[in-house]
Design a protein around this motif. Sequence first.
Motif, PDB file in Angstrom:
ATOM      1  N   PHE A  22      33.950  46.165  26.575  1.00 46.28           N
ATOM      2  CA  PHE A  22      34.325  47.467  27.144  1.00 46.28           C
ATOM      3  C   PHE A  22      34.710  47.242  28.594  1.00 46.28           C
ATOM      4  N   ARG A  23      35.969  47.548  28.932  1.00 47.16           N
ATOM      5  CA  ARG A  23      36.458  47.278  30.278  1.00 47.16           C
ATOM      6  C   ARG A  23      37.091  48.526  30.897  1.00 47.16           C
ATOM      7  N   VAL A  24      36.686  48.815  32.128  1.00 49.96           N
ATOM      8  CA  VAL A  24      37.356  49.813  32.964  1.00 49.96           C
ATOM      9  C   VAL A  24      37.639  49.089  34.269  1.00 49.96           C
ATOM     10  N   ARG A  25      38.803  48.496  34.374  1.00 51.20           N
ATOM     11  CA  ARG A  25      39.091  47.608  35.501  1.00 51.20           C
ATOM     12  C   ARG A  25      39.045  48.349  36.838  1.00 51.20           C
ATOM     13  N   SER A  26      39.430  49.622  36.854  1.00 52.09           N
ATOM     14  CA  SER A  26      39.438  50.383  38.103  1.00 52.09           C
ATOM     15  C   SER A  26      38.038  50.592  38.663  1.00 52.09           C
ATOM     16  N   LEU A  27      37.022  50.467  37.814  1.00 52.92           N
ATOM     17  CA  LEU A  27      35.633  50.617  38.247  1.00 52.92           C
ATOM     18  C   LEU A  27      34.894  49.287  38.289  1.00 52.92           C
ATOM     19  N   GLY A  28      35.585  48.210  37.927  1.00 54.85           N
ATOM     20  CA  GLY A  28      34.924  46.908  37.899  1.00 54.85           C
ATOM     21  C   GLY A  28      33.975  46.738  36.729  1.00 54.85           C
ATOM     22  N   ILE A  29      34.175  47.513  35.659  1.00 55.71           N
ATOM     23  CA  ILE A  29      33.302  47.418  34.483  1.00 55.71           C
ATOM     24  C   ILE A  29      33.904  46.433  33.493  1.00 55.71           C
ATOM     25  N   ASP A  30      33.152  45.431  33.123  1.00 54.63           N
ATOM     26  CA  ASP A  30      33.534  44.474  32.082  1.00 54.63           C
ATOM     27  C   ASP A  30      32.246  44.126  31.356  1.00 54.63           C
ATOM     28  N   ALA A  31      31.960  44.883  30.311  1.00 53.90           N
ATOM     29  CA  ALA A  31      30.642  44.839  29.696  1.00 53.90           C
ATOM     30  C   ALA A  31      30.711  44.471  28.225  1.00 53.90           C
ATOM     31  N   ALA A  32      29.637  43.887  27.763  1.00 51.18           N
ATOM     32  CA  ALA A  32      29.475  43.672  26.332  1.00 51.18           C
ATOM     33  C   ALA A  32      29.066  44.990  25.691  1.00 51.18           C
ATOM     34  N   VAL A  33      29.256  45.071  24.383  1.00 53.19           N
ATOM     35  CA  VAL A  33      28.959  46.295  23.642  1.00 53.19           C
ATOM     36  C   VAL A  33      27.872  46.023  22.613  1.00 53.19           C
ATOM     37  N   THR A  34      26.939  46.925  22.542  1.00 56.26           N
ATOM     38  CA  THR A  34      25.897  46.826  21.527  1.00 56.26           C
ATOM     39  C   THR A  34      26.006  48.007  20.573  1.00 56.26           C
ATOM     40  N   PRO A  35      25.848  47.767  19.272  1.00 55.17           N
ATOM     41  CA  PRO A  35      25.914  48.892  18.333  1.00 55.17           C
ATOM     42  C   PRO A  35      24.664  49.746  18.422  1.00 55.17           C
ATOM     43  N   LEU A  36      24.847  51.058  18.270  1.00 54.62           N
ATOM     44  CA  LEU A  36      23.726  51.992  18.297  1.00 54.62           C
ATOM     45  C   LEU A  36      23.540  52.606  16.921  1.00 54.62           C
ATOM     46  N   ARG A  37      22.308  52.658  16.489  1.00 52.03           N
ATOM     47  CA  ARG A  37      21.971  53.255  15.201  1.00 52.03           C
ATOM     48  C   ARG A  37      21.039  54.433  15.413  1.00 52.03           C
ATOM     49  N   LEU A  38      20.549  54.952  14.301  1.00 49.17           N
ATOM     50  CA  LEU A  38      19.554  56.014  14.363  1.00 49.17           C
ATOM     51  C   LEU A  38      18.168  55.409  14.317  1.00 49.17           C
ATOM     52  N   ASP A  39      17.249  55.979  15.097  1.00 49.00           N
ATOM     53  CA  ASP A  39      15.870  55.527  14.994  1.00 49.00           C
ATOM     54  C   ASP A  39      15.163  56.275  13.864  1.00 49.00           C
ATOM     55  N   ARG A  40      13.900  56.059  13.715  1.00 44.64           N
ATOM     56  CA  ARG A  40      13.166  56.666  12.592  1.00 44.64           C
ATOM     57  C   ARG A  40      13.083  58.180  12.691  1.00 44.64           C
ATOM     58  N   ASN A  41      13.362  58.717  13.898  1.00 44.35           N
ATOM     59  CA  ASN A  41      13.387  60.173  14.076  1.00 44.35           C
ATOM     60  C   ASN A  41      14.793  60.741  13.966  1.00 44.35           C
ATOM     61  N   ARG A  42      15.734  59.904  13.488  1.00 44.04           N
ATOM     62  CA  ARG A  42      17.124  60.301  13.292  1.00 44.04           C
ATOM     63  C   ARG A  42      17.795  60.658  14.607  1.00 44.04           C
ATOM     64  N   GLN A  43      17.339  60.013  15.677  1.00 38.70           N
ATOM     65  CA  GLN A  43      17.977  60.168  16.977  1.00 38.70           C
ATOM     66  C   GLN A  43      18.754  58.894  17.308  1.00 38.70           C
ATOM     67  N   LEU A  44      19.849  59.060  18.024  1.00 37.00           N
ATOM     68  CA  LEU A  44      20.659  57.914  18.393  1.00 37.00           C
ATOM     69  C   LEU A  44      19.957  57.085  19.457  1.00 37.00           C
ATOM     70  N   GLU A  45      19.913  55.777  19.230  1.00 32.51           N
ATOM     71  CA  GLU A  45      19.331  54.879  20.207  1.00 32.51           C
ATOM     72  C   GLU A  45      20.219  54.804  21.446  1.00 32.51           C
ATOM     73  N   THR A  46      19.684  54.238  22.511  1.00 32.24           N
ATOM     74  CA  THR A  46      20.475  53.948  23.706  1.00 32.24           C
ATOM     75  C   THR A  46      20.400  52.449  23.967  1.00 32.24           C
ATOM     76  N   PRO A  47      21.298  51.915  24.789  1.00 29.48           N
ATOM     77  CA  PRO A  47      21.200  50.493  25.120  1.00 29.48           C
ATOM     78  C   PRO A  47      19.844  50.176  25.736  1.00 29.48           C
ATOM     79  N   PRO A  48      19.354  48.956  25.567  1.00 31.28           N
ATOM     80  CA  PRO A  48      18.048  48.595  26.123  1.00 31.28           C
ATOM     81  C   PRO A  48      18.009  48.804  27.640  1.00 31.28           C
ATOM     82  N   VAL A  49      16.932  49.387  28.114  1.00 27.89           N
ATOM     83  CA  VAL A  49      16.792  49.652  29.543  1.00 27.89           C
ATOM     84  C   VAL A  49      16.708  48.352  30.331  1.00 27.89           C
TER      85      VAL A  49
END
Length: 221
Positions: free
Chosen positions: A78-105
């Motif tokens: 995932f790249r936004v060159r104007s902001l200097g962002i060049d990041a890897a992407v992690t897939p997000l799934r649902l947790d056991r409460n059917r809520q979307l996970e977030t990237p690891p803190v």
Amino acid sequence: MVPSRYRRRPWYRTRAYRLVRTALLAVVLVTVVSRCGAGGGAAGHGPDAVAASGSSRADGGDPAPPPRPLPRSRPTSFRVRSLGIDAAVTPLRLDRNRQLETPPVDTPKLVGWYQGGPTPGEAGTAVAVGHRDTRTGPAVFAGLAQVGPGKPIEVGRADGRTAVYSVDRVEVYDKAGFPDKEVYGPTGRPELRVITCGGLFSRRTGYTSNVVVFAHLTATR
């Protein structure tokens, strides 16, 4: 050879799959950024009652014909060159409460991509989320609110292709009045929403708002 009219279509191209995926997306996006940043807090109520809505354009002109949507392939960068962002992407799934996970803190520079929705360049409204900050400092989307209209967002795919989105506009919405239809509604072309926390921060309640970037597919390569 099996006649073409009797060949089975790949499971990910069937109408039934698209309907199931759309319904699932409508449910999980209720809490799409429920734990974004250091402060937490949900973004709206999700598009479970969303009707069709028009495409997002910053200039209000007639929409240009979009590139042909790409087939399904998982995001890798995932790249936004104007902001200097060049990041890897992690897939997000649902947790056991059917809520979307977030990237690891503890890995604050990762971008999360909801894998139950469209992949980069695929038809539909795709969703990427990331932390604005964590307890250790700024995270991947610390400057997301500063991205300007027309700036490209490049998302690499596992098949070696890249989906290029152009930013239409950036909005900051109070979490108490999050406009689900506007953010998550179908648009008739491949689009992207990039979401993080915004507004004021309180240690007790977290961030008051969400930053939402609206973008649409303009090129593939």
